[in-house]
Design a protein around this motif. Structure first.
Motif, short mmCIF file in Angstrom:
data_model
loop_
_atom_site.label_atom_id
_atom_site.label_comp_id
_atom_site.label_asym_id
_atom_site.label_seq_id
_atom_site.Cartn_x
_atom_site.Cartn_y
_atom_site.Cartn_z
N ARG A 300 0.82 -1.08 0.02
CA ARG A 300 0.02 0.05 0.06
C ARG A 300 0.95 1.15 -0.01
N ARG A 329 -4.97 1.57 0.96
CA ARG A 329 -5.19 0.20 0.54
C ARG A 329 -4.35 -0.37 -0.13
N GLN A 331 -3.92 -4.00 -3.11
CA GLN A 331 -4.58 -4.90 -3.80
C GLN A 331 -3.84 -6.36 -4.12
N GLU A 332 -4.63 -7.37 -3.88
CA GLU A 332 -3.88 -8.43 -4.01
C GLU A 332 -4.80 -9.48 -4.83
N THR A 333 -4.23 -10.19 -6.00
CA THR A 333 -4.86 -10.98 -6.74
C THR A 333 -4.45 -12.32 -6.75
N ASN A 338 -9.89 -11.46 -6.07
CA ASN A 338 -9.25 -10.12 -5.97
C ASN A 338 -9.70 -9.71 -4.43
N TYR A 339 -8.66 -9.59 -3.44
CA TYR A 339 -8.57 -9.21 -2.28
C TYR A 339 -8.18 -7.67 -2.03
N GLU A 340 -8.86 -6.98 -1.27
CA GLU A 340 -8.47 -5.60 -1.03
C GLU A 340 -8.20 -5.45 0.35
N HIS A 341 -7.16 -5.04 0.86
CA HIS A 341 -6.51 -5.18 2.21
C HIS A 341 -6.63 -3.43 2.63
N VAL A 342 -7.25 -3.31 3.50
CA VAL A 342 -7.43 -1.80 4.30
C VAL A 342 -6.94 -1.88 5.30
N SER A 378 -13.09 -9.72 0.08
CA SER A 378 -13.43 -9.93 -1.36
C SER A 378 -14.84 -10.34 -1.45
#
Lengths: 446, 216
Positions: A300, A329, A331-333, A338-342, A378
């Motif tokens: 991030r 944030r 992003q990881e795919t 797709n995962y969003e890390h906040v 996700s």
């Protein structure tokens, strides 16, 4: 105007031009300006040489605040006035007891000339030696005391008394009436820029090895190399303003890749009560990172701003630091998922303090980080930690030799919400990952 | 007669014509969607990010390796799915000759704990509380074997090497009743290789029926 008077005026004017730059008198308004003759030989020179020999034999040059006395006497030019002057208001070594004759005068400046009057030629050799030393003290002592006639006379007598020794002179200098004005003057004096301001810029290298718990599966970073260059060419010596760049290289279990790029801007804004107050902004970007690292929970872009209060004493240092990092944030795919890390907004407060001794600096640091928490999202998998609190501490040891500085740092989590590690803060360049790290560094300041 | 024709024309113009058939008479539309979330968990893979465990052309299902499967947007499709029709999960075997062995040894089970693509044999996810029963937490009583009946009635199940599982109970119990989409897990008592999610039309599929809009 006849020719003789014209010549006299011209000579007088010429003498003013020739001697206009000569420092005469002890701050008086030049009432006793007289025609002067430079002295290169005779009793005045001989007595000066003996005065020099006297103070050298006592080694007074090694006594604090008397280091310039020898040079002051040796380099001061000697002039002889044509006529005596009287100063009934003056008293002391420079004046006859009845005030009818002034023996010598000088300016309270290190290499000012000494002006003797004819009355001085009636003095004994010992008295002339005393006079030379006395005038030399007026020029060489610190400004706080060199115009204090009583103080200067006391020091003169300590040096010129028949039983004078190094210890007696040193004891006289340590007398409260002398040492107190000096220390008060030192406290009130405007200090020159401290070393870190003289060298506001630096380049350096840091290596960090992270410590992770066996059951921590979120990230598996082993270590990180970091190169930093912080240049502060703006703002002058008192308020250095500049930019810094940091490059990182990250080692995972079996891979290595470029990590985030760090851009910093720092400025010392003020100094109050010997505390330096600095503000800084920091931007950690994954623009240059390898693709493998871009696609990770830690990738991030992180913006941080903070304020630092720092005091660097002769044998101690203390620092408070407060910073804020807004939410961002990553992003990881993985495959088609797709995962969003906040990572929530993070507030950080740290205290560092310690002792200094001969270039070494050692002390603890403690830091409290409070964050709005971390969550991963996700389509079908939401997970969150809730509000996070991480209390960490460590030790810092460094050695500074001239412009080089070597450092060792150890840091570990003391307590955290749900025993979570640093990776849940998403600050690879700052707090790192896992339970802490051990770091070694060296830098060159300029 | 003229009046009748006139009324008929008027009703036709206003769309009020005779009913040529109810919605139930419109054959439902078959929908086939590729499984887009597939994760291999194995006793030999400890790193949840191991690239060999997802996005592959083939997987070997065995007593030591299982395949988690989920169609990500199934919940969004629920409103259109005919719940009185079959919901079928279909795979393709690498070796078509293993179909009989697969029918005897392979089964698909509902997963009872949410998982992510970093799942491993021992963990559903790497976060706090991610541990699960080694091999995945399943509702063993609801595991389903492949039915040979489907091969004769459903077109996609007739293909060579295809193996179909009737998962409409799982759909009812988890999606409709609990609104949970934890996916399923493919288990086998003997090593059987299947095509993975990036094998085009041979990859795992979810098959259901939706109402087709009647033509006017």
């Amino acid at each position: 105007m006849n020719r003789a008077n014209l010549v006299a005026v011209l000579v007088f004017c010429a003498s003013q031009i020739a001697f206009g730059s000569t420092k005469v008198g002890n701050g008086d308004d030049g009432v006793d300006l007289e025609a002067l003759e430079k002295v290169n030989s005779g009793i005045l020179i001989e007595s000066r040489d003996k005065a020099l020999a006297k103070i050298k034999s006592l080694n007074v040059g090694s006594i604090e605040n008397l280091g310039q006395l020898t040079v002051s006497i040796e380099k001061s030019e000697i002039y002889l006035a044509k006529e005596n002057v009287a100063d009934k208001s003056a008293s002391g070594i420079e004046t006859s007891p009845d005030g009818k004759a002034v023996y010598a005068r000088t300016f309270p400046e290190p290499l000012a000339a000494t002006r003797f009057f004819p009355a001085a030629l009636t003095l004994t050799e010992a008295q002339l030696i005393t006079l030379h030393i006395h005038e030399g003290l007026h020029r060489s002592l610190p400004p706080a005391i060199r115009e204090n006639e009583n103080v200067v006379a006391r020091i003169t007598l300590a040096i010129t008394s028949p039983d004078a020794t190094y210890d007696r002179v040193k004891a006289a200098m340590a007398d409260e009436s002398i040492s107190e004005p000096l220390s008060l003057s030192a406290r009130n004096a405007t200090k020159p820029p401290r070393p870190e301001i003289q060298y506001p810029s630096d380049v350096g290298y840091t290596f960090r090895r992270f410590g992770t718990k066996e059951d921590s599966k979120l990230v598996q970073l082993d270590s990180m190399h970091m190169l930093e260059s912080n240049l502060h060419p703006f703002g002058g010596w008192a308020k250095a303003l500049g930019l810094g760049i940091g490059l990182s290289y990250i080692n995972e279990r079996e891979e290595s890749y470029m990590g985030p790029l760090l851009i910093t801007a720092r400025m010392k804004v003020a100094t109050y009560r010997q505390f330096d107050i600095s503000v800084w902004h920091e931007y950690s970007m994954f623009t240059l990172a390898d693709d493998e690292f871009k696609n990770s929970p830690l990738a991030r872009d992180l913006f941080t701003m903070g304020v630092r209060l720092h005091r660097n004493g002769p044998n101690y240092y203390v620092e408070n630091l407060l910073s804020l990092s807004p939410e961002s944030r990553a992003q990881e795919t993985m495959g088609a998922v797709n995962y969003e890390h906040v990572y929530g907004t993070m507030v950080n407060a740290a205290v560092r303090f310690g002792g200094k001794y001969k270039g070494f600096q050692f002390g603890p640091m403690i830091e409290l980080t409070v964050a709005d928490g971390y969550r991963v999202e996700s389509i079908n998998f939401p997970q969150k930690t809730g509000r996070l609190r991480v209390l960490s501490g460590g030790l810092e040891l460094s050695y500074t030799y001239d412009q080089l500085k070597f450092g060792l740092t150890g840091r570990t989590i003391i307590d955290s919400t749900k025993n979570l590690g640093f990776e849940y803060l998403g600050d690879v360049m700052g707090r790192g990952v896992g339970q802490g790290y051990v770091a070694s560094s060296f830098s060159f300041a300029f | 007669m003229d009046k009748l024709i006139c009324i008929t024309l008027l009703m036709t113009l206003c769309g009020c014509g005779f009913d040529y058939g109810s919605k139930e008479d419109v054959p439902p539309k078959e929908v086939i969607s590729a499984i887009d979330e597939a994760k291999l968990i194995s006793t030999s893979i400890e790193d949840g990010r191991d690239p060999q465990s997802y996005w592959q052309r083939a997987y070997t299902i065995s007593p030591e390796s299982r395949l988690l499967v989920r169609y990500q947007k199934l919940k969004e499709k629920m409103s259109g799915i005919r719940d009185d029709k079959l919901v079928i999960f279909r795979i393709h075997l690498i070796d078509p000759n293993q179909v009989a062995d697969a029918r005897a040894n392979m089964k698909i089970c509902p997963v009872t704990k949410n998982w992510m693509m970093k799942a491993t044999w021992k963990r559903a996810h790497p976060y706090k509380g991610g541990e699960w029963t080694p091999g995945g937490e399943v509702e063993s009583a609801k595991c389903i074997s492949s039915s040979s009946d489907l091969a004769s009635t459903i077109d996609i199940c007739k293909e060579t090497g295809a193996l179909c599982f009737d998962v409409h109970n799982w759909y009812h119990n988890y999606l409709l009743e609990q609104d949970l989409n934890y996916g399923m897990i493919l288990i086998s008592d003997m090593p059987i290789a299947i095509y993975g999610e990036i094998s085009g039309s041979l990859g795992p599929r979810l098959h259901w029926f939706e109402n087709k809009s009647p033509t006017k």
